[in-house]
Design a protein around this motif. Sequence first.
Motif, PDB file in Angstrom:
ATOM      1  N   TRP A   1       5.487   9.920  -9.507  1.00  0.00           N
ATOM      2  CA  TRP A   1       4.200   9.252  -9.347  1.00  0.00           C
ATOM      3  C   TRP A   1       3.146  10.293  -8.995  1.00  0.00           C
ATOM      4  O   TRP A   1       3.451  11.303  -8.349  1.00  0.00           O
ATOM      5  CB  TRP A   1       4.263   8.210  -8.237  1.00  0.00           C
ATOM      6  N   PHE A   2       1.900  10.005  -9.374  1.00  0.00           N
ATOM      7  CA  PHE A   2       0.815  10.938  -9.089  1.00  0.00           C
ATOM      8  C   PHE A   2       0.389  10.879  -7.622  1.00  0.00           C
ATOM      9  O   PHE A   2       0.134  11.913  -6.993  1.00  0.00           O
ATOM     10  CB  PHE A   2      -0.385  10.634  -9.985  1.00  0.00           C
ATOM     11  N   GLY A   3       0.295   9.681  -7.055  1.00  0.00           N
ATOM     12  CA  GLY A   3      -0.145   9.576  -5.666  1.00  0.00           C
ATOM     13  C   GLY A   3      -0.093   8.155  -5.147  1.00  0.00           C
ATOM     14  O   GLY A   3       0.184   7.204  -5.892  1.00  0.00           O
ATOM     15  N   ILE A   4      -0.364   8.008  -3.848  1.00  0.00           N
ATOM     16  CA  ILE A   4      -0.389   6.703  -3.177  1.00  0.00           C
ATOM     17  C   ILE A   4      -1.437   6.714  -2.067  1.00  0.00           C
ATOM     18  O   ILE A   4      -1.708   7.751  -1.469  1.00  0.00           O
ATOM     19  CB  ILE A   4       0.977   6.345  -2.527  1.00  0.00           C
ATOM     20  N   PRO A   5      -2.025   5.554  -1.760  1.00  0.00           N
ATOM     21  CA  PRO A   5      -2.729   5.406  -0.490  1.00  0.00           C
ATOM     22  C   PRO A   5      -1.670   5.155   0.589  1.00  0.00           C
ATOM     23  O   PRO A   5      -0.973   4.145   0.547  1.00  0.00           O
ATOM     24  CB  PRO A   5      -3.610   4.167  -0.684  1.00  0.00           C
ATOM     25  N   TYR A   6      -1.540   6.075   1.503  1.00  0.00           N
ATOM     26  CA  TYR A   6      -0.440   6.025   2.474  1.00  0.00           C
ATOM     27  C   TYR A   6      -0.882   5.413   3.797  1.00  0.00           C
ATOM     28  O   TYR A   6      -1.945   5.749   4.328  1.00  0.00           O
ATOM     29  CB  TYR A   6       0.096   7.438   2.736  1.00  0.00           C
ATOM     30  N   LEU A   7      -0.063   4.524   4.334  1.00  0.00           N
ATOM     31  CA  LEU A   7      -0.298   3.941   5.652  1.00  0.00           C
ATOM     32  C   LEU A   7       0.926   4.174   6.523  1.00  0.00           C
ATOM     33  O   LEU A   7       2.052   3.901   6.101  1.00  0.00           O
ATOM     34  CB  LEU A   7      -0.559   2.438   5.553  1.00  0.00           C
ATOM     35  N   PRO A   8       0.750   4.664   7.762  1.00  0.00           N
ATOM     36  CA  PRO A   8       1.878   4.884   8.665  1.00  0.00           C
ATOM     37  C   PRO A   8       2.219   3.577   9.385  1.00  0.00           C
ATOM     38  O   PRO A   8       1.725   3.283  10.474  1.00  0.00           O
ATOM     39  CB  PRO A   8       1.333   5.933   9.642  1.00  0.00           C
ATOM     40  N   VAL A   9       3.080   2.790   8.787  1.00  0.00           N
ATOM     41  CA  VAL A   9       3.287   1.404   9.202  1.00  0.00           C
ATOM     42  C   VAL A   9       3.779   1.275  10.645  1.00  0.00           C
ATOM     43  O   VAL A   9       3.241   0.507  11.441  1.00  0.00           O
ATOM     44  CB  VAL A   9       4.268   0.712   8.233  1.00  0.00           C
ATOM     45  N   ARG A  10       4.820   2.016  10.966  1.00  0.00           N
ATOM     46  CA  ARG A  10       5.372   1.931  12.320  1.00  0.00           C
ATOM     47  C   ARG A  10       4.373   2.466  13.356  1.00  0.00           C
ATOM     48  O   ARG A  10       4.198   1.885  14.434  1.00  0.00           O
ATOM     49  CB  ARG A  10       6.673   2.734  12.382  1.00  0.00           C
ATOM     50  N   THR A  11       3.710   3.563  13.017  1.00  0.00           N
ATOM     51  CA  THR A  11       2.699   4.131  13.897  1.00  0.00           C
ATOM     52  C   THR A  11       1.568   3.139  14.129  1.00  0.00           C
ATOM     53  O   THR A  11       1.055   2.998  15.247  1.00  0.00           O
ATOM     54  CB  THR A  11       2.130   5.421  13.280  1.00  0.00           C
ATOM     55  N   ALA A  12       1.171   2.426  13.073  1.00  0.00           N
ATOM     56  CA  ALA A  12       0.106   1.436  13.188  1.00  0.00           C
ATOM     57  C   ALA A  12       0.534   0.272  14.080  1.00  0.00           C
ATOM     58  O   ALA A  12      -0.285  -0.292  14.817  1.00  0.00           O
ATOM     59  CB  ALA A  12      -0.293   0.928  11.809  1.00  0.00           C
TER      60      ALA A  12
ATOM     61  N   ARG B   1       0.721  -0.456   0.000  1.00  0.00           N
ATOM     62  CA  ARG B   1       0.000   0.000   0.000  1.00  0.00           C
ATOM     63  C   ARG B   1       1.283   0.810   0.000  1.00  0.00           C
ATOM     64  O   ARG B   1       1.855   0.991   0.829  1.00  0.00           O
ATOM     65  CB  ARG B   1      -0.627  -0.245   0.996  1.00  0.00           C
TER      66      ARG B   1
END
Length: 331
Positions: free
Chosen positions: A271-282, A3
């Motif tokens: 790149w135009f964009g990404i769905p970003y997830l804060p992995v370490r924070t999660a 992601r």
Amino acid sequence: MKRLGVIAAAGLLLALPACTDSGGSGSSGAGDPKSIAFFGFAKANSFSQATFEGVREQAAKEGGKAEFFDSGFDAQTQIRQLQDAITAKRFGVFVLQANDGTAVVPAVRQAVRSGIAVVVQFTPVGTRYDTAAPQVPGAISLVDVPVQNGRQLGVLGIGACQSVKAKPCKVAYLEGLKTLPLDNARTKAVVDSLKAADGVAVVARIEGGYTRDSGRKAMQDLLQSHPDVDVVIGASQALFGAEGVAKGKDILYVGNGASRQAVTAVREGRWFGIPYLPVRTAGAKAAELGLAKAGGKGVPATTEISSLVPNGGTLTKDLIVSSGITGEYDE
């Protein structure tokens, strides 16, 4: 794995804590309430390692400890690890990244019955891929909903098309793995979103996988049949391979991933964009929820990881720059 100008979040469901799970069951089957067993995809996976670092740091902050159980992406190995950890009665908290969300259901049920605080992290456990709610009663859910992730990719793909002069805008989706039900649910959400938009044509669906090599091969096949493609969507690892093949072509990319390299690709305009997830924070959030429940406190039963970042994690260059997001792990 896995992601991911500001695009309006219309149609995106921002995760809100749903019902509250009231503390542990008090069963004698649970172990130390300050001890966390982390069942990650694999130690060799940078995404899992970053998640575990968040888990470990939060555990230490609360006077606890965490241990990584490495399944090496093997579902049956992970099931055995879960069963052994339940029997050992060492851990009061499980944080689980399921390799196979359906296969682990019996083990998760057993853990919950034993009084272990189980946090389902990132991938849903159960047969549904369109909900963040726990599918095993008593478990805590902190996940990235595959269908919602697919819709985010679709929204970003449509946004990319809005800056393309060609009409219709030709879009290709590099699917993950066709053998995975989770990926198939995501693919349907992506394609349905794109097809519902005016001026957008989905010209190809090709298995892109989750490596640079698989992305490179998929892009070679794509350009043979559609050399005039305008937008390509796929897993970030696959796109890093695809970029080299399409060098010099005017293609906009939407990557499904949140590594530092993916964030940089968006910030640099590649790149135009990404769905970003804060992995370490999660990972830290998963540990926080699990330790709280093991300690007898009430916690939200449902949280979407995307609720931890701006705009539900649907990020393009402007929002990445203004928010200062850099990513929390390396590919």
